[in-house]
Structure formats: C-alpha cells, structure tokens
Scaffold this motif. Sequence first.
Motif, PDB file in Angstrom:
ATOM      1  N   LEU A  12      -3.567  -4.773   7.032  1.00 24.77           N
ATOM      2  CA  LEU A  12      -2.758  -5.883   7.354  1.00 24.77           C
ATOM      3  C   LEU A  12      -3.582  -7.295   7.722  1.00 24.77           C
ATOM      4  O   LEU A  12      -3.122  -8.279   7.236  1.00 24.77           O
ATOM      5  CB  LEU A  12      -1.896  -5.417   8.885  1.00 24.77           C
ATOM      6  N   ALA A  13      -4.807  -7.226   8.002  1.00 30.73           N
ATOM      7  CA  ALA A  13      -5.775  -8.120   7.902  1.00 30.73           C
ATOM      8  C   ALA A  13      -6.299  -8.652   6.769  1.00 30.73           C
ATOM      9  O   ALA A  13      -7.116  -9.722   6.873  1.00 30.73           O
ATOM     10  CB  ALA A  13      -6.830  -8.024   9.057  1.00 30.73           C
ATOM     11  N   LEU A  14      -5.874  -7.837   5.599  1.00 36.36           N
ATOM     12  CA  LEU A  14      -6.131  -8.303   4.340  1.00 36.36           C
ATOM     13  C   LEU A  14      -7.780  -7.990   4.301  1.00 36.36           C
ATOM     14  O   LEU A  14      -8.706  -8.679   3.299  1.00 36.36           O
ATOM     15  CB  LEU A  14      -6.190  -9.760   4.033  1.00 36.36           C
ATOM     16  N   LEU A  15      -8.377  -7.111   4.960  1.00 37.23           N
ATOM     17  CA  LEU A  15      -9.996  -6.652   5.016  1.00 37.23           C
ATOM     18  C   LEU A  15     -10.212  -5.531   4.045  1.00 37.23           C
ATOM     19  O   LEU A  15     -10.985  -5.303   3.423  1.00 37.23           O
ATOM     20  CB  LEU A  15     -10.626  -6.470   6.378  1.00 37.23           C
ATOM     21  N   HIS A  16      -9.028  -4.551   3.916  1.00 37.20           N
ATOM     22  CA  HIS A  16      -8.873  -3.299   3.103  1.00 37.20           C
ATOM     23  C   HIS A  16      -7.879  -3.316   2.045  1.00 37.20           C
ATOM     24  O   HIS A  16      -6.937  -3.327   2.545  1.00 37.20           O
ATOM     25  CB  HIS A  16      -9.163  -2.180   4.136  1.00 37.20           C
ATOM     26  N   PRO A  17      -8.153  -3.050   0.867  1.00 39.82           N
ATOM     27  CA  PRO A  17      -7.154  -2.781  -0.071  1.00 39.82           C
ATOM     28  C   PRO A  17      -6.514  -1.610   0.052  1.00 39.82           C
ATOM     29  O   PRO A  17      -7.070  -0.427  -0.048  1.00 39.82           O
ATOM     30  CB  PRO A  17      -8.062  -3.034  -1.405  1.00 39.82           C
ATOM     31  N   PRO A  18      -5.348  -1.720   0.034  1.00 41.52           N
ATOM     32  CA  PRO A  18      -4.447  -0.200  -0.087  1.00 41.52           C
ATOM     33  C   PRO A  18      -4.550   0.254  -1.508  1.00 41.52           C
ATOM     34  O   PRO A  18      -4.708  -0.488  -2.383  1.00 41.52           O
ATOM     35  CB  PRO A  18      -3.156  -0.616   0.174  1.00 41.52           C
ATOM     36  N   ASP A  19      -4.711   1.682  -1.728  1.00 44.16           N
ATOM     37  CA  ASP A  19      -4.341   2.415  -2.984  1.00 44.16           C
ATOM     38  C   ASP A  19      -3.180   2.006  -3.628  1.00 44.16           C
ATOM     39  O   ASP A  19      -3.002   1.739  -4.910  1.00 44.16           O
ATOM     40  CB  ASP A  19      -4.568   3.600  -2.718  1.00 44.16           C
ATOM     41  N   SER A  20      -2.057   1.821  -2.882  1.00 42.61           N
ATOM     42  CA  SER A  20      -0.720   1.395  -3.261  1.00 42.61           C
ATOM     43  C   SER A  20       0.093   0.838  -2.266  1.00 42.61           C
ATOM     44  O   SER A  20      -0.299   0.930  -0.861  1.00 42.61           O
ATOM     45  CB  SER A  20      -0.135   2.556  -4.134  1.00 42.61           C
ATOM     46  N   GLY A  21       1.167   0.212  -2.240  1.00 45.37           N
ATOM     47  CA  GLY A  21       1.963  -0.384  -1.601  1.00 45.37           C
ATOM     48  C   GLY A  21       1.415  -1.842  -1.440  1.00 45.37           C
ATOM     49  O   GLY A  21       0.452  -2.172  -2.077  1.00 45.37           O
ATOM     50  N   HIS A  22       2.029  -2.627  -0.665  1.00 47.66           N
ATOM     51  CA  HIS A  22       1.531  -3.894  -0.355  1.00 47.66           C
ATOM     52  C   HIS A  22       1.983  -4.729   1.020  1.00 47.66           C
ATOM     53  O   HIS A  22       2.407  -4.164   1.808  1.00 47.66           O
ATOM     54  CB  HIS A  22       2.353  -4.909  -1.406  1.00 47.66           C
TER      55      HIS A  22
END
Length: 220
Positions: A48-58
């Motif tokens: 949520l903090a845009l520090l870790h990329p999700p594998d999928s989803g957004h």
Amino acid sequence: MSLTASGIHAGYRGRRVLHDVSLTIERGETVGLRGPSGTGKSTLVRVLALLHPPDSGHVTLDEQRIRGHGHRVPASVRTRIGVLFQSPRAAADPRLSLSDLIAEPLRAVRHPREQITGRVTDLAERAGLTPDLLDRRPHAVSDGQLQRACLARALAHDPDYLLCDEATTMLDASTQAHVAAMITDQQQHTGMGVLVVSHDPALLTRWTDRIEDLNTETAR
C-alpha cells in the motif's frame, strides 16, 4: 477518495505471503487490521505504501491506478502516503540527528531551506520533542522519542493516508497516547485516512472506525 489494494498477491523470493487480498481505506476514516503473525500484514502495508511490488493485483490512489513502486512512482504520488513502522531504530538512519531525520523527506523533494527549518520546528513541537533532543542521534534518545520523530517525518508532507504498522507496540502507555493523539489531530485537520495494524484488540476497538481481519486463508 480512498487508498485501495485490489486482489493483491505478493511475496518474497518466490514465497507467497498474500493471496488475493483486498483492502480499502477511505479519506477521514481509521481502519484497523488484525491477524496472526505471518499472515502478511506488514507486506500489505509495504504494498500500500508503494514500497513493495505485488506479484499481481494493484493499488489505487483516489481512483488512479498506481504502476511501479519506490522511486519509479512520481514524488507527487509517493508523498501522499506516509508510513510509521514498528521499530523506529530499524526505520531511522543512525547517522542522522532527529532534526535531519524529520527533514529527510522534505529535502528529498528539494524544498527551500527556510521552509524545511520552519516545518521541522512545527512538527517537532507537535511531537513533543524539545530543541535539545533535535540535535541528538537515535542512539542518544529513547525508543519513544525516536518513534515520535519518525511520526513527525511520516507527516512531513501532510499525507492523505498514514499506514501504522504495529507503530505503538514498543512504546510505553504515555508515548502510545501521545502518538495516537498526534495522528488523530492530524486526521481531524486534514481528513487523512489511517490504517492501524495491531495485535491489541483494545487499541483497535478504541481507535478505529472498523476492523478488517487478515487470516491464514489469505496467506499461503
């Protein structure tokens, strides 16, 4: 307006931690997040903090889908989300004074020096940090004093959303109350949305508008 994680799958080095997790934080509300250890609460905060990329989803910020993470996201977007982590010592650069720690996000986007000085003074006063503390480095202050400096840093840009990851766990009752009061005051003045991750049911009941559960079924 909201900060939303939709259908998040995320993990580290091939190990899945979150499986199809969704969560929404509306402006002006305080959302509690609870769940057993290992269910990925901290990972969700980092996504949520845009520090870790999700594998999928957004992640969506006020209906705008965010692409990328870290410095790949424009500063005008990154600075709208503040984070307060559990361990202030892990989150603070030991080489910086408390004053420099608070000023760090402001310098990162090249605010004028005079504005930075005034803003740091204001935030430090609100955090209950006396001038003599501001010249000290993390090793020379208590956990509570350091966490209040980290909170001041997290609020430096008046974020629209603040994510608190077990942020009061290591603090005494007096400091917990000060941190919660400062966050609530900021929220009342700016309409900031707040996420509170905690294992403390009393704190979640007292502080939040609603509570979401992250359980083993969403972590694999």
